[in-house]
Scaffold this motif. Structure first.
Motif, PDB file in Angstrom:
ATOM      1  N   ALA A   1      -6.252   2.740  17.694  1.00  0.00           N
ATOM      2  CA  ALA A   1      -4.942   2.225  17.271  1.00  0.00           C
ATOM      3  C   ALA A   1      -4.993   1.520  15.920  1.00  0.00           C
ATOM      4  CB  ALA A   1      -4.351   1.299  18.326  1.00  0.00           C
ATOM      5  N   SER A   2      -5.994   1.861  15.098  1.00  0.00           N
ATOM      6  CA  SER A   2      -6.098   1.313  13.752  1.00  0.00           C
ATOM      7  C   SER A   2      -6.621   2.393  12.823  1.00  0.00           C
ATOM      8  CB  SER A   2      -7.056   0.120  13.720  1.00  0.00           C
ATOM      9  OG  SER A   2      -7.364  -0.244  12.377  1.00  0.00           O
ATOM     10  N   SER A   3      -6.069   2.461  11.620  1.00  0.00           N
ATOM     11  CA  SER A   3      -6.547   3.444  10.654  1.00  0.00           C
ATOM     12  C   SER A   3      -7.939   3.108  10.132  1.00  0.00           C
ATOM     13  CB  SER A   3      -5.565   3.556   9.479  1.00  0.00           C
ATOM     14  OG  SER A   3      -5.406   2.321   8.814  1.00  0.00           O
ATOM     15  N   LEU A   4      -8.422   1.890  10.389  1.00  0.00           N
ATOM     16  CA  LEU A   4      -9.788   1.538   9.984  1.00  0.00           C
ATOM     17  C   LEU A   4     -10.826   2.187  10.887  1.00  0.00           C
ATOM     18  CD1 LEU A   4      -9.819  -2.245   8.982  1.00  0.00           C
ATOM     19  CD2 LEU A   4      -9.184  -0.234   7.638  1.00  0.00           C
ATOM     20  N   THR A   5     -10.455   2.449  12.134  1.00  0.00           N
ATOM     21  CA  THR A   5     -11.436   2.928  13.114  1.00  0.00           C
ATOM     22  C   THR A   5     -11.117   4.304  13.678  1.00  0.00           C
ATOM     23  OG1 THR A   5     -10.253   1.827  14.919  1.00  0.00           O
ATOM     24  CG2 THR A   5     -12.006   0.572  13.836  1.00  0.00           C
ATOM     25  N   ASP A   6      -9.907   4.791  13.470  1.00  0.00           N
ATOM     26  CA  ASP A   6      -9.468   6.050  14.072  1.00  0.00           C
ATOM     27  C   ASP A   6      -9.330   7.116  12.992  1.00  0.00           C
ATOM     28  OD1 ASP A   6      -8.224   8.155  15.377  1.00  0.00           O
ATOM     29  OD2 ASP A   6      -6.839   6.880  16.502  1.00  0.00           O
ATOM     30  N   GLU A   7     -10.209   8.122  13.030  1.00  0.00           N
ATOM     31  CA  GLU A   7     -10.200   9.171  12.013  1.00  0.00           C
ATOM     32  C   GLU A   7      -8.929  10.015  12.053  1.00  0.00           C
ATOM     33  OE1 GLU A   7     -12.268   9.657   9.580  1.00  0.00           O
ATOM     34  OE2 GLU A   7     -13.711   8.109  10.136  1.00  0.00           O
ATOM     35  N   GLU A   8      -8.199   9.947  13.156  1.00  0.00           N
ATOM     36  CA  GLU A   8      -6.956  10.709  13.272  1.00  0.00           C
ATOM     37  C   GLU A   8      -5.798  10.024  12.538  1.00  0.00           C
ATOM     38  OE1 GLU A   8      -6.828  13.749  14.798  1.00  0.00           O
ATOM     39  OE2 GLU A   8      -9.007  13.457  14.931  1.00  0.00           O
ATOM     40  N   MET A   9      -6.011   8.782  12.127  1.00  0.00           N
ATOM     41  CA  MET A   9      -4.981   8.033  11.412  1.00  0.00           C
ATOM     42  C   MET A   9      -5.363   7.919   9.938  1.00  0.00           C
ATOM     43  SD  MET A   9      -4.274   4.919  14.132  1.00  0.00           S
ATOM     44  CE  MET A   9      -2.960   4.197  13.128  1.00  0.00           C
ATOM     45  N   ASP A  10      -4.405   8.145   9.061  1.00  0.00           N
ATOM     46  CA  ASP A  10      -4.656   8.019   7.626  1.00  0.00           C
ATOM     47  C   ASP A  10      -4.534   6.566   7.182  1.00  0.00           C
ATOM     48  OD1 ASP A  10      -5.001  10.779   7.270  1.00  0.00           O
ATOM     49  OD2 ASP A  10      -2.858  11.100   6.931  1.00  0.00           O
ATOM     50  N   VAL A  11      -5.401   6.162   6.254  1.00  0.00           N
ATOM     51  CA  VAL A  11      -5.253   4.857   5.613  1.00  0.00           C
ATOM     52  C   VAL A  11      -4.122   4.960   4.602  1.00  0.00           C
ATOM     53  CG1 VAL A  11      -6.353   3.125   4.141  1.00  0.00           C
ATOM     54  CG2 VAL A  11      -7.689   4.270   5.921  1.00  0.00           C
ATOM     55  N   ALA A  12      -3.113   4.147   4.778  1.00  0.00           N
ATOM     56  CA  ALA A  12      -1.918   4.241   3.932  1.00  0.00           C
ATOM     57  C   ALA A  12      -2.196   3.730   2.521  1.00  0.00           C
ATOM     58  CB  ALA A  12      -0.781   3.447   4.557  1.00  0.00           C
ATOM     59  N   ASP A  13      -1.414   4.259   1.571  1.00  0.00           N
ATOM     60  CA  ASP A  13      -1.445   3.706   0.222  1.00  0.00           C
ATOM     61  C   ASP A  13      -0.822   2.307   0.241  1.00  0.00           C
ATOM     62  OD1 ASP A  13      -2.663   5.871  -0.979  1.00  0.00           O
ATOM     63  OD2 ASP A  13      -0.777   6.829  -1.543  1.00  0.00           O
ATOM     64  N   ALA A  14      -1.160   1.534  -0.765  1.00  0.00           N
ATOM     65  CA  ALA A  14      -0.700   0.150  -0.823  1.00  0.00           C
ATOM     66  C   ALA A  14       0.820   0.054  -0.870  1.00  0.00           C
ATOM     67  CB  ALA A  14      -1.294  -0.545  -2.038  1.00  0.00           C
ATOM     68  N   ASP A  15       1.342  -0.844  -0.063  1.00  0.00           N
ATOM     69  CA  ASP A  15       2.760  -1.223  -0.124  1.00  0.00           C
ATOM     70  C   ASP A  15       2.790  -2.745  -0.092  1.00  0.00           C
ATOM     71  OD1 ASP A  15       5.421  -1.696   0.050  1.00  0.00           O
ATOM     72  OD2 ASP A  15       5.774  -0.528   1.869  1.00  0.00           O
ATOM     73  N   MET A  16       2.714  -3.342  -1.268  1.00  0.00           N
ATOM     74  CA  MET A  16       2.505  -4.781  -1.364  1.00  0.00           C
ATOM     75  C   MET A  16       3.757  -5.593  -1.079  1.00  0.00           C
ATOM     76  SD  MET A  16      -0.066  -4.576  -4.615  1.00  0.00           S
ATOM     77  CE  MET A  16      -0.663  -6.262  -4.579  1.00  0.00           C
ATOM     78  N   GLU A  17       4.907  -4.920  -0.938  1.00  0.00           N
ATOM     79  CA  GLU A  17       6.143  -5.630  -0.629  1.00  0.00           C
ATOM     80  C   GLU A  17       6.485  -5.576   0.859  1.00  0.00           C
ATOM     81  OE1 GLU A  17       7.474  -7.398  -3.005  1.00  0.00           O
ATOM     82  OE2 GLU A  17       5.928  -6.581  -4.333  1.00  0.00           O
ATOM     83  N   SER A  18       5.751  -4.783   1.625  1.00  0.00           N
ATOM     84  CA  SER A  18       6.069  -4.598   3.041  1.00  0.00           C
ATOM     85  C   SER A  18       5.735  -5.839   3.852  1.00  0.00           C
ATOM     86  CB  SER A  18       5.293  -3.399   3.591  1.00  0.00           C
ATOM     87  OG  SER A  18       5.491  -3.281   4.988  1.00  0.00           O
ATOM     88  N   ASP A  19       6.564  -6.146   4.844  1.00  0.00           N
ATOM     89  CA  ASP A  19       6.257  -7.237   5.766  1.00  0.00           C
ATOM     90  C   ASP A  19       5.991  -6.684   7.170  1.00  0.00           C
ATOM     91  OD1 ASP A  19       8.804  -6.467   6.462  1.00  0.00           O
ATOM     92  OD2 ASP A  19       9.731  -8.426   6.143  1.00  0.00           O
ATOM     93  N   GLU A  20       5.761  -5.369   7.244  1.00  0.00           N
ATOM     94  CA  GLU A  20       5.419  -4.739   8.511  1.00  0.00           C
ATOM     95  C   GLU A  20       3.922  -4.893   8.777  1.00  0.00           C
ATOM     96  OE1 GLU A  20       7.640  -3.246  10.607  1.00  0.00           O
ATOM     97  OE2 GLU A  20       9.193  -3.969   9.232  1.00  0.00           O
ATOM     98  N   ILE A  21       3.532  -4.876  10.055  1.00  0.00           N
ATOM     99  CA  ILE A  21       2.109  -4.888  10.385  1.00  0.00           C
ATOM    100  C   ILE A  21       1.522  -3.543   9.977  1.00  0.00           C
ATOM    101  CG2 ILE A  21       0.410  -4.987  12.257  1.00  0.00           C
ATOM    102  CD1 ILE A  21       2.289  -6.897  13.711  1.00  0.00           C
ATOM    103  N   PRO A  22       0.506  -3.523   9.103  1.00  0.00           N
ATOM    104  CA  PRO A  22      -0.011  -2.253   8.582  1.00  0.00           C
ATOM    105  C   PRO A  22      -0.848  -1.495   9.614  1.00  0.00           C
ATOM    106  CG  PRO A  22      -1.303  -4.086   7.747  1.00  0.00           C
ATOM    107  CD  PRO A  22      -0.156  -4.693   8.504  1.00  0.00           C
ATOM    108  N   THR A  23      -1.042  -0.208   9.358  1.00  0.00           N
ATOM    109  CA  THR A  23      -1.844   0.610  10.280  1.00  0.00           C
ATOM    110  C   THR A  23      -3.303   0.179  10.291  1.00  0.00           C
ATOM    111  OG1 THR A  23      -2.349   2.277   8.587  1.00  0.00           O
ATOM    112  CG2 THR A  23      -0.347   2.603   9.907  1.00  0.00           C
ATOM    113  N   SER A  24      -3.723  -0.591   9.280  1.00  0.00           N
ATOM    114  CA  SER A  24      -5.112  -1.062   9.224  1.00  0.00           C
ATOM    115  C   SER A  24      -5.380  -2.217  10.192  1.00  0.00           C
ATOM    116  CB  SER A  24      -5.460  -1.494   7.800  1.00  0.00           C
ATOM    117  OG  SER A  24      -4.537  -2.465   7.333  1.00  0.00           O
ATOM    118  N   TYR A  25      -4.342  -2.753  10.799  1.00  0.00           N
ATOM    119  CA  TYR A  25      -4.537  -3.831  11.787  1.00  0.00           C
ATOM    120  C   TYR A  25      -5.365  -3.317  12.961  1.00  0.00           C
ATOM    121  CZ  TYR A  25      -3.348  -6.874  15.747  1.00  0.00           C
ATOM    122  OH  TYR A  25      -3.411  -7.681  16.864  1.00  0.00           O
TER     123      TYR A  25
END
Length: 229
Positions: free
Chosen positions: A74-98
């Protein structure tokens, strides 16, 4: 040699490296705890953490390999099926890297290590731009975990959980680290790649912006160095 010691969660990144030098500045002998939990860049992070331990002559370098966080996924840091998103420095959403509840896992291990080594403090390099996206980087989380430490250890054990940068920006961390002489060439922040750093994920974006704001050039190699605003 200091007569007081601190366990420091050392990821291999710039925030935890700065926390190491902050702990030393505060008079603590550093005990490094580094974890490999299946993150994409775990080999590079391990290499950086180990090099930093040698650089500061750490009292110990304790490396723990855990597979459960990557198995949970459930994290793009550990799950190869999930892509690491490009930076969105204005977002206040919990990122997929969590990584779900990662800091509680890491702090639990670090507390065990701190109690076993009679360390007076436990350092983590989390900061304000982290807790805007990661719920386990909030000041309230660290306050609550301090209570867990107090309640869950021996009566005579006293361990202070220190998150010295929790109200700081990444730029302020970079400025403090440059003041303390942190060897940032020995650190790694990229979520995607082990060398060179991608330059476009969240971690790279915040790091590059921090160095630019601090009036310094980030010493590590990047595939590209975008001008993040």
């Amino acid at each position: 040699m200091s007569n007081k010691s601190a366990v420091i969660l050392v990821s291999g990144g710039m925030d935890s490296a700065t926390a190491v030098y902050e702990a030393i500045e505060q008079g603590y002998e550093p005990y490094f705890l580094h974890t490999s939990y299946g993150q994409r860049t775990e080999d590079k992070e391990y290499e950086c953490a180990q090099a930093l331990a040698e650089e500061v002559d750490a009292a110990d370098f304790f490396h723990i390999e855990t597979g459960h966080l990557s198995q949970i996924g459930a994290s793009s840091l550990t799950d190869e099926e999930m892509d690491v998103a490009d930076a969105d420095m204005e977002s206040d959403e919990i990122p997929t890297s969590y990584v779900p509840f990662r800091n509680a896992n890491l702090l639990s291990m670090a507390t065990s290590y701190a109690e076993a080594t009679d360390s007076e403090a436990l350092f983590i390099g989390a900061h304000s731009e982290d807790f805007s996206g990661y719920p386990d980087c909030r000041p309230a989380f660290f306050d609550a975990f301090q209570n867990v430490i107090d309640v869950g250890t021996k009566p005579e054990t006293e361990i202070e959980l220190k998150a010295p940068f929790v109200e700081w920006s990444k730029t302020e961390i970079a400025e403090r680290g440059l003041e303390l002489g942190v060897p940032y060439e020995m650190t790694w922040s990229c979520y995607r790649d082990e060398e060179p750093a991608c330059g476009t994920c969240d971690a790279c974006a915040f790091r590059l912006e921090a160095f630019r704001n601090a009036g310094s050039r980030d010493p590590i190699e990047y595939a590209e160095r975008p001008e993040f605003s």
